[in-house]
Design a protein around this motif. Structure first.
Motif, PDB file in Angstrom:
ATOM      1  N   HIS A  93       0.847  -1.190   0.000  1.00 22.64           N
ATOM      2  CA  HIS A  93       0.000   0.000   0.000  1.00 22.64           C
ATOM      3  C   HIS A  93       0.886   1.245   0.000  1.00 22.64           C
ATOM      4  CE1 HIS A  93      -1.824  -3.206   2.489  1.00 22.64           C
ATOM      5  NE2 HIS A  93      -3.008  -2.766   2.099  1.00 22.64           N
ATOM      6  N   ARG A  94       0.380   2.334  -0.554  1.00 26.62           N
ATOM      7  CA  ARG A  94       1.063   3.623  -0.480  1.00 26.62           C
ATOM      8  C   ARG A  94       0.076   4.663   0.026  1.00 26.62           C
ATOM      9  NH1 ARG A  94       1.201   7.674  -4.073  1.00 26.62           N
ATOM     10  NH2 ARG A  94       0.562   6.283  -5.757  1.00 26.62           N
ATOM     11  N   VAL A  95       0.507   5.433   1.022  1.00 27.01           N
ATOM     12  CA  VAL A  95      -0.341   6.498   1.573  1.00 27.01           C
ATOM     13  C   VAL A  95      -0.409   7.640   0.557  1.00 27.01           C
ATOM     14  CG1 VAL A  95      -0.622   8.174   3.444  1.00 27.01           C
ATOM     15  CG2 VAL A  95       0.307   5.887   3.937  1.00 27.01           C
ATOM     16  N   VAL A  96      -1.630   8.019   0.200  1.00 29.00           N
ATOM     17  CA  VAL A  96      -1.852   9.112  -0.742  1.00 29.00           C
ATOM     18  C   VAL A  96      -2.242  10.381   0.017  1.00 29.00           C
ATOM     19  CG1 VAL A  96      -3.294   9.903  -2.664  1.00 29.00           C
ATOM     20  CG2 VAL A  96      -2.567   7.525  -2.556  1.00 29.00           C
ATOM     21  N   ARG A  97      -3.141  10.229   0.971  1.00 30.20           N
ATOM     22  CA  ARG A  97      -3.591  11.365   1.788  1.00 30.20           C
ATOM     23  C   ARG A  97      -3.618  10.908   3.239  1.00 30.20           C
ATOM     24  NH1 ARG A  97      -8.488  12.778  -0.443  1.00 30.20           N
ATOM     25  NH2 ARG A  97      -9.615  11.388   0.925  1.00 30.20           N
ATOM     26  N   SER A  98      -3.040  11.721   4.101  1.00 29.25           N
ATOM     27  CA  SER A  98      -3.027  11.372   5.519  1.00 29.25           C
ATOM     28  C   SER A  98      -3.264  12.625   6.344  1.00 29.25           C
ATOM     29  CB  SER A  98      -1.682  10.740   5.911  1.00 29.25           C
ATOM     30  OG  SER A  98      -0.668  11.717   5.936  1.00 29.25           O
ATOM     31  N   LEU A  99      -3.276  12.431   7.630  1.00 33.40           N
ATOM     32  CA  LEU A  99      -3.460  13.544   8.555  1.00 33.40           C
ATOM     33  C   LEU A  99      -2.130  14.003   9.139  1.00 33.40           C
ATOM     34  CD1 LEU A  99      -6.594  12.108  10.365  1.00 33.40           C
ATOM     35  CD2 LEU A  99      -6.502  13.652   8.404  1.00 33.40           C
ATOM     36  N   TYR A 100      -1.045  13.552   8.531  1.00 34.29           N
ATOM     37  CA  TYR A 100       0.295  13.897   8.998  1.00 34.29           C
ATOM     38  C   TYR A 100       0.441  15.410   9.073  1.00 34.29           C
ATOM     39  CZ  TYR A 100       5.333  14.489   9.124  1.00 34.29           C
ATOM     40  OH  TYR A 100       6.603  14.861   9.478  1.00 34.29           O
ATOM     41  N   ASP A 101       0.968  15.863  10.202  1.00 33.39           N
ATOM     42  CA  ASP A 101       1.239  17.281  10.434  1.00 33.39           C
ATOM     43  C   ASP A 101       2.539  17.338  11.216  1.00 33.39           C
ATOM     44  OD1 ASP A 101       1.421  19.696  12.004  1.00 33.39           O
ATOM     45  OD2 ASP A 101      -0.659  20.115  11.487  1.00 33.39           O
ATOM     46  N   GLU A 102       3.532  18.025  10.677  1.00 34.55           N
ATOM     47  CA  GLU A 102       4.849  18.029  11.312  1.00 34.55           C
ATOM     48  C   GLU A 102       4.806  18.521  12.753  1.00 34.55           C
ATOM     49  OE1 GLU A 102       9.196  19.440   9.965  1.00 34.55           O
ATOM     50  OE2 GLU A 102       7.836  18.707   8.423  1.00 34.55           O
ATOM     51  N   GLY A 103       3.986  19.524  13.053  1.00 31.68           N
ATOM     52  CA  GLY A 103       3.869  20.022  14.425  1.00 31.68           C
ATOM     53  C   GLY A 103       3.276  18.981  15.361  1.00 31.68           C
ATOM     54  N   ILE A 104       2.233  18.324  14.915  1.00 28.48           N
ATOM     55  CA  ILE A 104       1.606  17.250  15.698  1.00 28.48           C
ATOM     56  C   ILE A 104       2.583  16.094  15.815  1.00 28.48           C
ATOM     57  CG2 ILE A 104      -0.248  15.535  15.714  1.00 28.48           C
ATOM     58  CD1 ILE A 104      -1.205  18.344  16.406  1.00 28.48           C
ATOM     59  N   ASP A 105       3.329  15.851  14.761  1.00 30.12           N
ATOM     60  CA  ASP A 105       4.317  14.776  14.729  1.00 30.12           C
ATOM     61  C   ASP A 105       5.281  14.909  15.911  1.00 30.12           C
ATOM     62  OD1 ASP A 105       5.539  12.568  13.247  1.00 30.12           O
ATOM     63  OD2 ASP A 105       7.174  13.959  12.842  1.00 30.12           O
ATOM     64  N   GLU A 106       5.794  16.094  16.139  1.00 27.72           N
ATOM     65  CA  GLU A 106       6.736  16.312  17.248  1.00 27.72           C
ATOM     66  C   GLU A 106       6.057  16.107  18.600  1.00 27.72           C
ATOM     67  OE1 GLU A 106      10.027  16.613  17.049  1.00 27.72           O
ATOM     68  OE2 GLU A 106       9.683  16.280  14.915  1.00 27.72           O
ATOM     69  N   LYS A 107       4.816  16.588  18.745  1.00 26.76           N
ATOM     70  CA  LYS A 107       4.077  16.423  20.008  1.00 26.76           C
ATOM     71  C   LYS A 107       3.863  14.940  20.302  1.00 26.76           C
ATOM     72  CE  LYS A 107      -0.298  17.100  22.295  1.00 26.76           C
ATOM     73  NZ  LYS A 107      -1.700  17.354  22.170  1.00 26.76           N
ATOM     74  N   MET A 108       3.507  14.165  19.280  1.00 24.98           N
ATOM     75  CA  MET A 108       3.232  12.751  19.482  1.00 24.98           C
ATOM     76  C   MET A 108       4.503  11.987  19.827  1.00 24.98           C
ATOM     77  SD  MET A 108       0.149  11.998  16.855  1.00 24.98           S
ATOM     78  CE  MET A 108      -0.214  10.418  17.568  1.00 24.98           C
ATOM     79  N   LYS A 109       5.643  12.390  19.263  1.00 24.63           N
ATOM     80  CA  LYS A 109       6.912  11.754  19.617  1.00 24.63           C
ATOM     81  C   LYS A 109       7.180  11.918  21.106  1.00 24.63           C
ATOM     82  CE  LYS A 109       9.556  12.325  15.368  1.00 24.63           C
ATOM     83  NZ  LYS A 109      10.690  13.024  14.757  1.00 24.63           N
ATOM     84  N   VAL A 110       7.022  13.139  21.605  1.00 25.23           N
ATOM     85  CA  VAL A 110       7.270  13.424  23.018  1.00 25.23           C
ATOM     86  C   VAL A 110       6.282  12.669  23.899  1.00 25.23           C
ATOM     87  CG1 VAL A 110       7.198  15.259  24.764  1.00 25.23           C
ATOM     88  CG2 VAL A 110       8.323  15.658  22.562  1.00 25.23           C
ATOM     89  N   THR A 111       5.005  12.666  23.525  1.00 32.59           N
ATOM     90  CA  THR A 111       3.978  11.973  24.308  1.00 32.59           C
ATOM     91  C   THR A 111       4.243  10.473  24.342  1.00 32.59           C
ATOM     92  OG1 THR A 111       2.367  13.656  23.681  1.00 32.59           O
ATOM     93  CG2 THR A 111       1.489  11.597  24.537  1.00 32.59           C
ATOM     94  N   SER A 112       4.625   9.897  23.204  1.00 35.75           N
ATOM     95  CA  SER A 112       4.908   8.467  23.132  1.00 35.75           C
ATOM     96  C   SER A 112       6.124   8.099  23.983  1.00 35.75           C
ATOM     97  CB  SER A 112       5.127   8.055  21.677  1.00 35.75           C
ATOM     98  OG  SER A 112       5.328   6.675  21.579  1.00 35.75           O
ATOM     99  N   LEU A 113       7.164   8.913  23.938  1.00 33.34           N
ATOM    100  CA  LEU A 113       8.357   8.658  24.744  1.00 33.34           C
ATOM    101  C   LEU A 113       8.046   8.739  26.227  1.00 33.34           C
ATOM    102  CD1 LEU A 113      11.063  10.559  22.704  1.00 33.34           C
ATOM    103  CD2 LEU A 113      10.871   8.090  22.996  1.00 33.34           C
ATOM    104  N   ALA A 114       7.221   9.704  26.617  1.00 31.75           N
ATOM    105  CA  ALA A 114       6.838   9.859  28.023  1.00 31.75           C
ATOM    106  C   ALA A 114       6.050   8.631  28.482  1.00 31.75           C
ATOM    107  CB  ALA A 114       6.018  11.123  28.215  1.00 31.75           C
ATOM    108  N   ALA A 115       5.175   8.112  27.645  1.00 29.21           N
ATOM    109  CA  ALA A 115       4.377   6.939  27.999  1.00 29.21           C
ATOM    110  C   ALA A 115       5.276   5.700  28.152  1.00 29.21           C
ATOM    111  CB  ALA A 115       3.312   6.694  26.950  1.00 29.21           C
ATOM    112  N   GLU A 116       6.312   5.594  27.326  1.00 27.98           N
ATOM    113  CA  GLU A 116       7.228   4.454  27.410  1.00 27.98           C
ATOM    114  C   GLU A 116       7.994   4.449  28.726  1.00 27.98           C
ATOM    115  OE1 GLU A 116       9.859   4.322  24.074  1.00 27.98           O
ATOM    116  OE2 GLU A 116       8.213   4.139  22.639  1.00 27.98           O
ATOM    117  N   LYS A 117       8.292   5.620  29.279  1.00 28.59           N
ATOM    118  CA  LYS A 117       9.078   5.718  30.510  1.00 28.59           C
ATOM    119  C   LYS A 117       8.261   5.362  31.754  1.00 28.59           C
ATOM    120  CE  LYS A 117      12.397   8.985  28.711  1.00 28.59           C
ATOM    121  NZ  LYS A 117      12.960  10.327  28.772  1.00 28.59           N
ATOM    122  N   ARG A 118       6.933   5.381  31.614  1.00 23.51           N
ATOM    123  CA  ARG A 118       6.075   5.072  32.779  1.00 23.51           C
ATOM    124  C   ARG A 118       6.095   3.623  33.117  1.00 23.51           C
ATOM    125  NH1 ARG A 118       0.809   7.717  30.894  1.00 23.51           N
ATOM    126  NH2 ARG A 118       1.850   9.286  29.729  1.00 23.51           N
TER     127      ARG A 118
END
Length: 118
Positions: A93-118
């Motif tokens: 499959h190839r993604v044609v349209r997504s909800l990717y947003d670079e600003g949200i991308d950075e927020k989700m990285k931080v949130t995911s890392l914080a959840a992993e540390k718990r």
């Protein structure tokens, strides 16, 4: 199912989905459609992901993107798989349209890392 589980920086996603349910494939498609950039390649086995759909809003978190995504099936390949003991099908499959947003991308990285540390 967890919108905070981050995979958005993947350019290629491979899932050996031979034993997955239809609901699991739909969740995977929504995760990819929410987080991955257009052009991302997703490979699954045995089952095609839904090629389009609507991702619902996350209750109590309006910052998480929601809306429509779209993928296209680039290729379907059949070949022998020792794990299944027979012919297996890979869907590319190839993604044609997504909800990717670079600003949200950075927020989700931080949130995911914080959840992993718990």
């Amino acid at each position: 199912e967890d919108p905070y589980e981050y995979i958005g920086d993947a350019d290629i996603v491979f899932v050996f989905s031979t034993c997955w349910t239809k609901d699991m494939m739909t969740s995977l498609a929504k995760c990819i459609g929410r987080q991955c950039k257009p052009g991302t390649i997703a490979i699954t086995t045995e089952f095609l992901m839904p090629l389009s759909g609507v991702i619902e809003a996350v209750e109590d978190d309006p910052d998480i993107p929601h809306g429509e995504y779209k993928m296209v099936l680039e290729e379907k390949l059949d070949g022998y798989c020792g794990v299944t003991g027979g012919v297996s099908t890979a869907y590319i499959h190839r993604v044609v349209r997504s909800l990717y947003d670079e600003g949200i991308d950075e927020k989700m990285k931080v949130t995911s890392l914080a959840a992993e540390k718990r």
